[in-house]
Design a protein around this motif. Structure first.
Motif, PDB file in Angstrom:
ATOM      1  N   GLU A 140       0.955  -1.376  -0.210  1.00 21.56           N
ATOM      2  CA  GLU A 140      -0.101  -0.093  -0.037  1.00 21.56           C
ATOM      3  C   GLU A 140       0.843   1.177   0.264  1.00 21.56           C
ATOM      4  OE1 GLU A 140      -3.041   0.277   0.278  1.00 21.56           O
ATOM      5  OE2 GLU A 140      -3.986  -1.631  -0.357  1.00 21.56           O
ATOM      6  N   GLY A 174      -0.079   4.184  -1.653  1.00 24.36           N
ATOM      7  CA  GLY A 174      -0.439   5.382  -2.133  1.00 24.36           C
ATOM      8  C   GLY A 174      -0.071   5.777  -3.108  1.00 24.36           C
ATOM      9  N   ASP A 175       0.142   7.365  -3.799  1.00 26.32           N
ATOM     10  CA  ASP A 175       0.316   8.078  -4.309  1.00 26.32           C
ATOM     11  C   ASP A 175       1.737   7.166  -5.199  1.00 26.32           C
ATOM     12  OD1 ASP A 175      -2.132   8.948  -4.246  1.00 26.32           O
ATOM     13  OD2 ASP A 175      -1.067  10.988  -3.115  1.00 26.32           O
ATOM     14  N   LYS A 176       2.754   7.247  -4.361  1.00 23.73           N
ATOM     15  CA  LYS A 176       4.243   6.392  -5.086  1.00 23.73           C
ATOM     16  C   LYS A 176       4.007   4.699  -5.356  1.00 23.73           C
ATOM     17  CE  LYS A 176       6.475  10.082  -1.756  1.00 23.73           C
ATOM     18  NZ  LYS A 176       7.374   9.569  -0.316  1.00 23.73           N
ATOM     19  N   ARG A 177       2.682   3.708  -5.087  1.00 23.94           N
ATOM     20  CA  ARG A 177       3.077   2.333  -5.525  1.00 23.94           C
ATOM     21  C   ARG A 177       3.568   2.630  -6.759  1.00 23.94           C
ATOM     22  NH1 ARG A 177      -2.294  -0.206  -6.242  1.00 23.94           N
ATOM     23  NH2 ARG A 177      -2.238   1.344  -7.428  1.00 23.94           N
ATOM     24  N   ASN A 178       2.690   2.993  -7.969  1.00 25.75           N
ATOM     25  CA  ASN A 178       3.879   3.148  -9.440  1.00 25.75           C
ATOM     26  C   ASN A 178       4.902   3.775  -9.458  1.00 25.75           C
ATOM     27  OD1 ASN A 178       0.614   1.900  -9.731  1.00 25.75           O
ATOM     28  ND2 ASN A 178       0.466   4.340 -11.285  1.00 25.75           N
TER      29      ASN A 178
END
Length: 131
Positions: free
Chosen positions: A8, A10-14
């Motif tokens: 998990e 969040g925005d940094k997953r990709n």
């Protein structure tokens, strides 16, 4: 899913997934170059070809976005969304062909090939030579 795979971020997953996949890709290419430079007689041409076709496949697949496939923001080009789908299909075919060719090389060169076992570089490094 297991906790080691499910992340998990969040925005940094990709961004983290891209960083990890780029690192793994770089490591694989580095190991192939290292194997060829240290043992050029054991690392033959078809081994390189499978890696090159696999790399081309990954690039082709990653060049197509969802919007291009659905036709939302892609109206130009020679074939429009149909051309993007064809490009993606050719990328998947090249990737599948690369995996099949790699498996074919693995089985033809290393599995059950008694005459090549004495000449393999990793077998001579460990010291398990057949006499």
């Amino acid at each position: 899913m297991p906790p080691c795979i499910w992340f998990e971020g969040g925005d940094k997953r990709n961004a983290l997934a891209s960083l990890l996949s780029g690192t793994l890709f770089f490591t694989g290419i580095w190991l192939a170059i290292d194997a060829n430079s240290t043992h050029p007689d054991a690392f033959k041409g078809p081994y390189h070809l499978c890696g090159i076709v696999g790399t081309l496949s990954l690039i082709m697949i990653n060049l197509v976005s969802n919007n291009q496939l659905q036709g939302d923001s892609y109206s130009g080009g020679f074939l429009g969304p149909r051309g993007a789908r064809l490009w993606l299909f050719v990328g998947f075919v090249l990737g599948f062909a690369s995996v099949i060719a790699s498996c074919w090389l693995l089985f033809s060169q290393f599995v059950g090939n008694d005459e090549e076992k004495d000449n393999m570089w990793f077998a001579t490094k460990i010291g398990h030579r057949r006499k």
